[in-house]
Scaffold this motif. Structure first.
Motif, PDB file in Angstrom:
ATOM      1  N   PRO A  36       0.824  -1.213   0.000  1.00 35.20           N
ATOM      2  CA  PRO A  36       0.000   0.000   0.000  1.00 35.20           C
ATOM      3  C   PRO A  36       0.856   1.260   0.000  1.00 35.20           C
ATOM      4  O   PRO A  36       1.666   1.472   0.895  1.00 35.20           O
ATOM      5  CB  PRO A  36      -0.817  -0.124   1.296  1.00 35.20           C
ATOM      6  CG  PRO A  36      -0.083  -1.126   2.139  1.00 35.20           C
ATOM      7  CD  PRO A  36       0.593  -2.044   1.199  1.00 35.20           C
ATOM      8  N   CYS A  58      -3.863   3.232  -6.462  1.00 35.96           N
ATOM      9  CA  CYS A  58      -4.878   3.639  -5.489  1.00 35.96           C
ATOM     10  C   CYS A  58      -5.646   2.452  -4.924  1.00 35.96           C
ATOM     11  O   CYS A  58      -6.342   2.582  -3.908  1.00 35.96           O
ATOM     12  CB  CYS A  58      -5.850   4.628  -6.114  1.00 35.96           C
ATOM     13  SG  CYS A  58      -6.725   3.996  -7.564  1.00 35.96           S
ATOM     14  N   SER A  59      -5.554   1.294  -5.554  1.00 40.41           N
ATOM     15  CA  SER A  59      -6.299   0.125  -5.079  1.00 40.41           C
ATOM     16  C   SER A  59      -5.644  -0.464  -3.838  1.00 40.41           C
ATOM     17  O   SER A  59      -4.432  -0.357  -3.649  1.00 40.41           O
ATOM     18  CB  SER A  59      -6.376  -0.924  -6.187  1.00 40.41           C
ATOM     19  OG  SER A  59      -5.109  -1.126  -6.787  1.00 40.41           O
ATOM     20  N   SER A 133      -4.866   3.918  -1.080  1.00 37.62           N
ATOM     21  CA  SER A 133      -4.444   2.521  -0.950  1.00 37.62           C
ATOM     22  C   SER A 133      -3.985   2.226   0.471  1.00 37.62           C
ATOM     23  O   SER A 133      -4.326   1.187   1.049  1.00 37.62           O
ATOM     24  CB  SER A 133      -3.314   2.222  -1.943  1.00 37.62           C
ATOM     25  OG  SER A 133      -2.826   0.912  -1.772  1.00 37.62           O
TER      26      SER A 133
END
Length: 357
Positions: A36, A58-59, A133
């Motif tokens: 992340p 961003c996930s 994220s």
């Protein structure tokens, strides 16, 4: 090494930004498993010119699977239009589902491995991308973690990932705190409009949360905001080791140079190790050490060439260099001997870099 990834979706976020999801084939799923806060370096050829850019993922980061073959990492990046930006213009106007983009494996040290504690982020504009994220992964995996997001945007319509952040607020009302500041638009509720400068942050932060008890601060966005937030935190007595930074955009102005400017010797040579192979080349007048390597090794790692992304990070084995700008390396990294090849110039006649460390 770059790998071809097919575009799965292109979602319009605002008038000047999109989120692009890239499909990862089974044989590359472990390669593209990200932490992340990491980013992707992508390249694409437009009108015969190779363009490289760095975009944050961003996930949320997927947990390690029992069977890697069954893993299906989602790679979704946020791209905001930059004036004169070749790739961002292409992404917003032409990139379509089914197109192929080449990408390197996720990289970057602006990360937060999920753990219990209190964390906070101060972001501006597209600086929300890696922090989304970070926050999503942290809150989903660690029930004893809290996260405070302080975000600054120009207007409500220019705010990226509104729905995703609202979803975090709905799912974790007791553990996720959101503070929004608009610099060019008044809000019916919340803080008055205006920029988040050092003085305002110095006043605001202690009123929001106990600054000394925050285990990690994550600052991301334009250079001016990150600098103001860093100075405000230092003034509030926050230990530097708890503050992590990632710059998205740097205007012409003061730079974070590693050393004072020193003229390069008339004749110097660079020895560099990359992917286990070494070579020695003369450094031509005015060129960076990255440019020296690229003349013979097209596989040398780089993306922005502006001292921001950190892709060209290398270990200085011997000799001395000066860096024009450094917005990517932490003081601990420069102290340990790491430099940005794209910003480094020789100070001694012989310099050796190792890109593999």
């Amino acid at each position: 090494m770059f790998h071809p990834l097919r575009v799965r979706t292109v979602e319009r976020l605002t008038d000047d930004s999109v989120a692009v999801t890239l499909a990862v084939p089974p044989e590359l799923r472990e390669t593209f498993r990200h932490k992340p806060g990491q980013h992707l370096n992508v390249r694409y050829t437009v009108d015969g010119e190779e363009i490289r850019r760095s975009y944050s993922i961003c996930s949320p980061a997927a947990e390690e699977p029992a069977d890697p073959v069954l893993a299906d990492p989602v790679l979704r990046v946020g791209i905001r239009l930059v004036d004169g930006g070749a790739f961002s213009t292409y992404a917003l106007k032409e990139l379509a589902v089914g197109d192929v983009v080449e990408a390197m494996a996720p990289m970057g040290r602006f990360v937060l491995e999920p753990r219990a504690g209190r964390f906070a982020a101060i972001v501006g504009g597209s600086g929300i991308t890696p922090v989304l994220s970070i926050a999503t992964t942290l809150l989903a995996r660690e029930p004893d973690a809290q996260f405070c997001l302080i975000r600054s945007d120009r207007t409500a319509l220019s705010t990226m990932f509104l729905d995703e952040v609202a979803d975090l607020k709905d799912r974790y009302p007791d553990r996720f705190q959101l503070v929004t500041v608009l610099s060019r638009e008044e809000q019916q509720t919340g803080l008055p409009s205006g920029r988040l400068d050092q003085d305002r942050l110095t006043e605001l932060l202690p009123a929001l949360l106990p600054t000394a008890e925050v285990d990690g601060w994550y600052l991301c966005g334009p250079f001016g905001l990150v600098l103001a937030a860093d100075r405000a935190l230092r003034g509030l007595g926050v230990d530097r080791t708890r503050v992590h930074q990632e710059i998205f955009h740097v205007d012409d102005g003061p730079s974070a140079s590693a050393r004072p400017r020193v003229e390069s010797p008339a004749h110097s040579r660079l020895t560099a190790t990359l992917d286990g192979r070494s070579g020695t080349w003369p450094v031509e007048e005015g060129e960076s050490l990255l440019e020296t390597v690229l003349r013979s090794r097209a596989d040398a790692p780089y993306a922005c060439k502006g001292g921001v992304c950190g892709t060209c990070r290398a270990f200085l084995v011997s000799g001395e260099v000066r860096m024009d700008r450094n917005f990517a390396l932490e003081p601990e990294e420069t102290g340990a001997g790491y430099v940005l090849a794209c910003q480094s110039h020789p100070v001694t006649p012989e310099v050796e870099l190792d890109f593999d460390r």
